[in-house]
Design a protein around this motif. Structure first.
Motif, PDB file in Angstrom:
ATOM      1  N   GLY A 193       8.757  -4.188  -3.512  1.00 26.91           N
ATOM      2  CA  GLY A 193      10.094  -3.817  -3.980  1.00 26.91           C
ATOM      3  C   GLY A 193      11.106  -4.214  -2.915  1.00 26.91           C
ATOM      4  N   ASP A 213      -1.285   3.809   2.172  1.00 26.17           N
ATOM      5  CA  ASP A 213      -0.794   3.804   3.550  1.00 26.17           C
ATOM      6  C   ASP A 213      -0.906   5.260   4.025  1.00 26.17           C
ATOM      7  OD1 ASP A 213       0.557   3.278   5.856  1.00 26.17           O
ATOM      8  OD2 ASP A 213       2.338   2.429   4.886  1.00 26.17           O
ATOM      9  N   TRP A 271      13.843   0.262 -10.713  1.00 21.30           N
ATOM     10  CA  TRP A 271      13.908   0.921 -12.022  1.00 21.30           C
ATOM     11  C   TRP A 271      14.891   2.064 -11.930  1.00 21.30           C
ATOM     12  CZ3 TRP A 271      12.547  -0.401 -16.705  1.00 21.30           C
ATOM     13  CH2 TRP A 271      11.496  -1.293 -16.904  1.00 21.30           C
ATOM     14  N   ASP A 287      13.081  -2.593  -1.231  1.00 20.11           N
ATOM     15  CA  ASP A 287      13.224  -1.672  -0.098  1.00 20.11           C
ATOM     16  C   ASP A 287      12.451  -2.119   1.136  1.00 20.11           C
ATOM     17  OD1 ASP A 287      10.933  -1.260  -1.679  1.00 20.11           O
ATOM     18  OD2 ASP A 287      10.642   0.766  -0.926  1.00 20.11           O
ATOM     19  N   ILE A 288      11.390  -2.895   0.922  1.00 20.25           N
ATOM     20  CA  ILE A 288      10.558  -3.254   2.076  1.00 20.25           C
ATOM     21  C   ILE A 288      10.547  -4.765   2.312  1.00 20.25           C
ATOM     22  CG2 ILE A 288       9.145  -1.168   2.096  1.00 20.25           C
ATOM     23  CD1 ILE A 288       7.074  -2.513   0.397  1.00 20.25           C
ATOM     24  N   HIS A 321      10.993  -7.436  -5.971  1.00 20.01           N
ATOM     25  CA  HIS A 321      11.704  -7.116  -7.214  1.00 20.01           C
ATOM     26  C   HIS A 321      12.719  -5.998  -6.983  1.00 20.01           C
ATOM     27  CE1 HIS A 321       9.487  -3.373  -7.684  1.00 20.01           C
ATOM     28  NE2 HIS A 321       8.353  -4.028  -7.466  1.00 20.01           N
ATOM     29  N   THR A 380       5.152  -2.111  -9.829  1.00 15.42           N
ATOM     30  CA  THR A 380       4.669  -3.179  -8.941  1.00 15.42           C
ATOM     31  C   THR A 380       3.194  -3.444  -9.207  1.00 15.42           C
ATOM     32  OG1 THR A 380       6.151  -2.228  -7.310  1.00 15.42           O
ATOM     33  CG2 THR A 380       4.756  -4.012  -6.559  1.00 15.42           C
ATOM     34  N   HIS A 417       4.994   7.235  -9.255  1.00 11.20           N
ATOM     35  CA  HIS A 417       5.995   7.249 -10.322  1.00 11.20           C
ATOM     36  C   HIS A 417       6.133   5.850 -10.904  1.00 11.20           C
ATOM     37  CE1 HIS A 417       8.830   5.377  -7.560  1.00 11.20           C
ATOM     38  NE2 HIS A 417       8.691   6.385  -6.700  1.00 11.20           N
ATOM     39  N   TYR A 440       2.572   5.005   0.100  1.00 11.99           N
ATOM     40  CA  TYR A 440       2.465   6.189   0.953  1.00 11.99           C
ATOM     41  C   TYR A 440       1.672   7.258   0.210  1.00 11.99           C
ATOM     42  CZ  TYR A 440       5.979   4.347   4.161  1.00 11.99           C
ATOM     43  OH  TYR A 440       6.648   3.578   5.071  1.00 11.99           O
ATOM     44  N   GLY A 470       8.062   3.431 -10.397  1.00  7.77           N
ATOM     45  CA  GLY A 470       8.289   2.344  -9.438  1.00  7.77           C
ATOM     46  C   GLY A 470       6.975   1.798  -8.918  1.00  7.77           C
ATOM     47  N   HIS A 471       6.090   2.713  -8.478  1.00  4.59           N
ATOM     48  CA  HIS A 471       4.779   2.271  -8.001  1.00  4.59           C
ATOM     49  C   HIS A 471       4.003   1.616  -9.151  1.00  4.59           C
ATOM     50  CE1 HIS A 471       5.617   6.115  -5.669  1.00  4.59           C
ATOM     51  NE2 HIS A 471       5.735   5.169  -4.757  1.00  4.59           N
ATOM     52  N   ILE A 476       0.893  -1.159   0.000  1.00  3.64           N
ATOM     53  CA  ILE A 476       0.000   0.000   0.000  1.00  3.64           C
ATOM     54  C   ILE A 476       0.937   1.216   0.000  1.00  3.64           C
ATOM     55  CG2 ILE A 476      -2.119  -0.988   0.918  1.00  3.64           C
ATOM     56  CD1 ILE A 476      -1.181  -0.162   3.718  1.00  3.64           C
TER      57      ILE A 476
HETATM   58  N1  MSP Z   1       3.813   2.254   2.574  1.00  7.78           N
HETATM   59  C1  MSP Z   1       4.936   1.401   2.412  1.00  7.78           C
HETATM   60  C2  MSP Z   1       4.519  -0.017   2.083  1.00  7.78           C
HETATM   61  C3  MSP Z   1       3.609  -0.638   3.098  1.00  7.78           C
HETATM   62  S1  MSP Z   1       3.083  -2.199   2.565  1.00  7.78           S
HETATM   63  C4  MSP Z   1       2.337  -2.870   3.871  1.00  7.78           C
HETATM   64  C5  MSP Z   1       5.821   1.904   1.276  1.00  7.78           C
HETATM   65  N2  MSP Z   1       5.230   2.674   0.366  1.00  7.78           N
HETATM   66  S2  MSP Z   1       5.964   3.355  -0.895  1.00  7.78           S
HETATM   67  O1  MSP Z   1       5.010   4.278  -1.446  1.00  7.78           O
HETATM   68  O2  MSP Z   1       7.233   3.874  -0.558  1.00  7.78           O
HETATM   69  O3  MSP Z   1       6.114   2.229  -1.938  1.00  7.78           O
HETATM   70  C6  MSP Z   1       7.250   1.439  -2.006  1.00  7.78           C
HETATM   71  C7  MSP Z   1       7.119   0.529  -3.195  1.00  7.78           C
HETATM   72  O4  MSP Z   1       7.099   1.281  -4.426  1.00  7.78           O
HETATM   73  C8  MSP Z   1       8.300  -0.397  -3.384  1.00  7.78           C
HETATM   74  O5  MSP Z   1       8.245  -1.498  -2.551  1.00  7.78           O
HETATM   75  C9  MSP Z   1       8.149  -0.756  -4.819  1.00  7.78           C
HETATM   76  O6  MSP Z   1       7.073  -1.631  -4.930  1.00  7.78           O
HETATM   77  C10 MSP Z   1       7.776   0.578  -5.434  1.00  7.78           C
HETATM   78  N3  MSP Z   1       8.961   1.352  -5.832  1.00  7.78           N
HETATM   79  C11 MSP Z   1       9.325   2.588  -5.392  1.00  7.78           C
HETATM   80  N4  MSP Z   1      10.424   3.005  -6.106  1.00  7.78           N
HETATM   81  C12 MSP Z   1      10.787   2.063  -6.997  1.00  7.78           C
HETATM   82  C13 MSP Z   1      11.724   1.981  -8.066  1.00  7.78           C
HETATM   83  N5  MSP Z   1      12.597   2.923  -8.346  1.00  7.78           N
HETATM   84  N6  MSP Z   1      11.688   0.861  -8.842  1.00  7.78           N
HETATM   85  C14 MSP Z   1      10.769  -0.135  -8.664  1.00  7.78           C
HETATM   86  N7  MSP Z   1       9.873  -0.063  -7.683  1.00  7.78           N
HETATM   87  C15 MSP Z   1       9.952   0.898  -6.712  1.00  7.78           C
HETATM   88  O7  MSP Z   1       6.972   1.544   1.239  1.00  7.78           O
END
Ligand code: MSP
Length: 632
Positions: free
Chosen positions: A255, A50, A287, A257-258, A284, A25, A19, A13, A21-22, A11
């Motif tokens: 991604g 979130d 990008w 990061d989490i 994954h 996924t 962008h 933020y 990245g979001h 979910i």
């Molecule tokens: N809110 C938390 C997730 C909670 S899930 C219970 C969060 N949100 S986020 O908005 O930061 O989204 C992170 C996700 O965005 C990453 O895990 C990935 O899926 C995607 N990406 C963000 N930047 C990215 C790239 N540059 N490349 C690919 N995906 C990336 O973390």
């Protein structure tokens, strides 16, 4: 295991602007879900936002609105983008919804009653950007912005208690954390001591969260709240929990990061509650953009505006196709505009789009638009049919091995086999001597294409939906289909170009949406408008001299007169013409071609020739025309 009945994205933020990245996924999760639905239409797909935490609270304060009003406004950016991208989510969960907060409180109370949540003084490092406490080791490894030392009384989840069972679970369930390298990363992390997890914030510091059921001075910490969405959305703990019972455990796409929060915090929370762990957590990579990390200051950030410009240029389906095919499943991937549009032209405009046009045009020309009878299949038709059947099976094996990108590579490679088959069989020639044989080839080509189109449906739902409409079929009802399901006698509608070619020269300009691609449906792939024709300047020329180019058996160096001007043209007609025989002849040449250097000679222009019996024959004007005359 991506063949799952329940797929989720993180979910996102709510404060962040969506962008690439979001989008990646979510598109990946959508495509995987749609593949799964070919076999199991009930496959369920969840995404959401979130919405709690310090950053949201601060952003709302800054804008002078309530945090909820701020979230209502900002979450729409995600919801709208998913609509634009034709994402087929069954639900969209917001962590501010009562259906979610009620369950978070219930889970907290449950763990508190079991003795797995306790109160203690905490002194530690806190990352404001990640909104969580981090360990000294994590801090030393770097990568965290805005880290502060904080000392306060808080509530803790006894995560350490579940370290050993978690390690055991990871080892005995190879599909639990994917891909392999991410699994090893987590096993490495768990080889060290695992602390307990701080799950609260005093309201005095942060009020925008879910109040603890056992202490009203505290709200729960971001991750405990956020992770619970995966079960609250499907009705866990509610009066009717049938959906939860049908769907859980599900598969989480995230991604890299989490990864820790999903593969350590979340499973230990579930273990404490006595609930099954997720089936698969697939993390994954990243990008990058034009060879570098995306950053606003470099100007290479693929933000909403940029995503929309790509969609406007070549369509939503094409954008999804590239992301899934070339995306960072196992490592990182680079998004370059050059590669994006090149892949579009090669795979979609050329290989797939032209195949559709070709088959439809030939069936209209030789069979009045009616699908011909297959007759008796020969060896090559049987091979194509077998390849199609094997492909349908392979797709699910690939999904089980978590490789949706490879799925698209396999299907487009099958499309190339159909093209090759058409080239070899040349039904346009057969039609003149043996019409039933041409019918067999066209039936086999269309049956193969139809099957490829059905396998492309999950990633190209709009365009392949259009294709099925041309066949008079409703693609929304489509499940896995068979090669021979193409019915002879079906009336075909006239095909329009599904994927008009993208003009690569427009990439030199700043915006990637060239004018002629704004209305793609109106420009069939192989046709050019009158302006396209007018851009070619053709003239009559007289050949003054001709000689062979040394060391080449093909090339002749010609000196030609075009009006007042003398030019050198290098022509590839040396095999068929003696140089002396050419002197004095009139020819037609393309006058405004960019000069090229061949064998060290600069050639300015090109002669027109026609093919006859495998030879090239010069084309000239009828009657004596003054040199330099313009062809219109
Ligand atoms: N809110 C938390 C997730 C909670 S899930 C219970 C969060 N949100 S986020 O908005 O930061 O989204 C992170 C996700 O965005 C990453 O895990 C990935 O899926 C995607 N990406 C963000 N930047 C990215 C790239 N540059 N490349 C690919 N995906 C990336 O973390």
């Amino acid at each position: 295991m991506l063949s799952s009945k329940y797929i989720t994205t993180p979910i996102y933020y709510v404060n962040d602007e969506p962008h690439i990245g979001h989008a990646y996924t979510t598109i990946l999760a959508d495509t995987i879900t749609r593949y799964n639905r070919l076999r199991d239409p009930e496959c369920y797909f969840l995404t959401g936002t979130d919405e709690h935490g310090q950053k949201v609270q601060q952003a709302a304060e800054k804008r002078g609105v309530t945090p909820l009003a701020h979230c209502d406004e900002y979450m729409a950016r995600f919801k709208n983008l998913w609509q634009e991208l034709n994402i087929s989510n069954d639900d969209f969960i917001r962590t501010t919804e009562p259906r979610h907060t009620v369950i978070v409180r219930k889970l907290l109370q449950d763990l508190y009653d079991r003795g797995d949540i306790y109160r203690a003084q905490y002194d530690g490092l806190y990352s404001v950007s990640e909104e969580r406490f981090i360990t000294q080791k994590e801090y030393d490894e770097g990568g965290f912005r805005d880290v502060r030392t904080i000392s306060e009384t808080n509530y803790f989840f006894r995560m350490s208690k579940y370290r050993d069972p978690l390690v055991e679970h990871i080892k005995s369930h190879p599909e639990f954390i994917q891909p392999e390298n991410r699994k090893n990363e987590i096993l490495g992390f768990l080889a060290n001591d695992l602390g307990d997890l701080c799950i609260s914030r005093p309201k005095s510091r942060l009020s925008w969260g879910v109040e603890l059921p056992f202490d009203e001075d505290y709200v729960t910490y971001v991750w405990f709240d956020a992770l619970t969405n995966y079960i609250s959305a499907i009705g866990y703990g509610s009066a009717d929990d049938s959906l939860y019972r049908r769907l859980w455990p599900g598969t989480h796409l995230i991604g890299k990061d989490i990864l820790t929060t999903h593969s350590v915090y979340w499973p230990t929370m579930l273990m404490a509650a006595g609930l099954p762990l997720p089936r698969t957590i697939f993390a994954h990579g990243w990008w990058m953009s034009e060879g570098q990390k995306m950053s606003k200051s470099l100007g290479n950030f693929i933000d909403l505006k940029t995503i929309r410009s790509h969609i406007q240029a070549v369509g939503v389906d094409a954008f999804k196709y590239f992301l899934v095919k070339e995306g960072p499943l196992f490592g990182d991937s680079d998004f370059s505009r050059q590669r994006f549009y090149q892949t579009y032209n090669t795979d979609l405009a050329n290989d797939l789009g032209n195949l559709v046009n070709r088959i439809f045009t030939l069936i209209h020309k030789y069979f009045q638009g009616t699908v011909p009878e297959p007759g008796t299949l020969g060896e090559s038709e049987t091979a194509l049919k077998n390849e199609a059947e094997a492909l349908s099976q392979k797709i699910f094996t690939l999904l089980d091995h978590t490789n949706p990108g490879q799925v698209l590579h396999e299907i487009i490679s099958y499309v190339r086999s159909i093209n090759k088959y058409m080239e070899e069989q040349a039904p346009w020639k057969l039609a003149k001597s043996d019409l039933p044989a041409a019918g067999r080839v066209l039936y086999a080509s269309l049956a193969s294409l139809r099957l490829a189109a059905s396998l492309f449906m999950p990633v190209l739902p709009e365009k392949m939906g259009n294709f099925f409409t041309l066949l008079g079929e409703d693609a929304s009802q489509l499940r896995l289909t068979a090669w021979e399901k193409l019915r002879p006698g079906t009336n075909l509608k006239k095909a329009e170009a599904l994927f008009p070619r993208f003009d690569m020269t427009s990439l030199e300009q700043d915006t990637p949406a060239p004018a002629e691609n704004k209305k793609p449906e109106e420009t069939p792939a192989d046709l050019i408008g009158i302006d396209g024709f007018k851009s070619v300047d053709m003239r009559v020329a007289d050949i003054l001299r001709a000689e062979r180019v040394p060391k080449s058996d093909k090339l002749l160096r010609l000196s030609v007169e075009v009006g007042d001007e003398e030019r050198t043209v290098v022509a590839g007609i040396g095999k068929w013409y003696d140089p002396d025989s050419l002197v004095g002849k009139q020819i037609i040449m393309v006058y405004n071609l960019t000069p090229v250097t061949l064998f060290g000679i600069e050639s300015r222009g090109m002669l027109l020739t026609a093919q006859k019996d495998g030879k090239l024959v010069l084309i000239g004007p009828q009657g004596d025309i003054p040199s330099g005359a313009v062809i219109k």
